[in-house]
Design an enzyme around this catalytic site. Sequence first.
Site, PDB file in Angstrom:
ATOM      1  CE  LYS A 281      -3.802  -2.522   1.919  1.00  0.00           C
ATOM      2  NZ  LYS A 281      -4.482  -3.112   3.080  1.00  0.00           N
TER       3      LYS A 281
ATOM      4  CD  GLN B  84      -3.480  -4.723   6.237  1.00  0.00           C
ATOM      5  OE1 GLN B  84      -3.294  -3.748   5.518  1.00  0.00           O
ATOM      6  NE2 GLN B  84      -4.175  -5.779   5.814  1.00  0.00           N
TER       7      GLN B  84
ATOM      8  CG  ASP C  47      -9.928  -0.759   4.562  1.00  0.00           C
ATOM      9  OD1 ASP C  47      -9.701  -1.048   3.372  1.00  0.00           O
ATOM     10  OD2 ASP C  47      -9.295  -1.236   5.524  1.00  0.00           O
TER      11      ASP C  47
END
Length: 295
Positions: free
Chosen positions: A51, A95, A118
């Site tokens: 990322k 994460q 997200d």
Amino acid sequence: MAAIIDGKKISQEIKDQVKLEISQLNHELKPGLAVVLVGEDPASMVYVSNKVKACNETGINSFKYELPATTPEAELMNLIDELNNDNKINGILVQLPLPKHINEEAVIKKINPLKDVDGFHPENVGKISIGAEDCFYPCTPYGCQELIYRTVNDIKGKHLVIVGRSNIVGKPLANMMIQKKDRANCIVTVCHTAAKDISVYTKQADILVVAVGYKDTVTGDMVKPGAVVIDVGMNRLPHPDDSNKTKLYGDVDYDSVFPIASAITPVPGGVGPMTISMLMRNTLKAFKIHNNIKN
Ligand code: NAP
């Protein structure tokens, strides 16, 4: 024979588009993405570094926070508070999975929904279901949608069958593709383990998305001739020819479906590369929302 949907190429095109748009922004700030990793799970470490790499490629400022696995939940919450209030940060990605002592749901809820790139915050989940514009689609179903948009002409009225109803893939994709207002406008069926025989549903699909987490869940005899097949599965299993190695498989038996489908995503190289590109697109979108930039 099916056309192979090249997720790697499409993913690169999306990153190039994001890069171009960022280079043309007439603004003192650049989009910023905070990536928070708690612990040292090897797979998560790879995802996070990919990322950060994609941020570097596209011109997004990345801010990496690596916290020890023992970090108390309150400390993580404080960091999210800080990031929520920092105008250099447009997107916050924590994460997952988090260590067991941290309540994931509480952490997701703590993120400002307008920085939730997200797309997991309940406010975004709700907005997706009502077809709102100012929300973020979760990156994997967003990638699937993009692949469908680039592969299927005239999607309206097509029967989309999704196998798998997880909160991160199946359910959001169903909500994204059922909307009347945009290109989606599909007839959507979602099936799961309560189905006695999923082939009853998969055989009806004009577009079939499989996200279950088991190799060979869908085989050629379960697919309607000419269907477009999107394989989300990522199953890392022992390599058939070398027990010291592993091999990545999808959820679809590629060899038996390939001659039946009109188009299919390979694994690897299909849905996988799309997820990060859509994260970059979401971060740019967040920047535009925060800075009142229209288009
Ligand atoms: P998940 O949370 O475990 O959900 C799996 C879903 O599949 C559940 O709804 C389950 O039904 C259903 N299911 C399992 N076996 C089934 C069967 N035999 N027949 C019908 N339905 C079945 O998984 P996930 O997080 O959505 O991930 C699914 C796959 O996608 C995994 O391989 C994962 O690694 C991959 N993935 C890839 C990406 C990417 O970037 N490419 C991102 C996310 C996930 P129930 O609800 O009834 O249990």
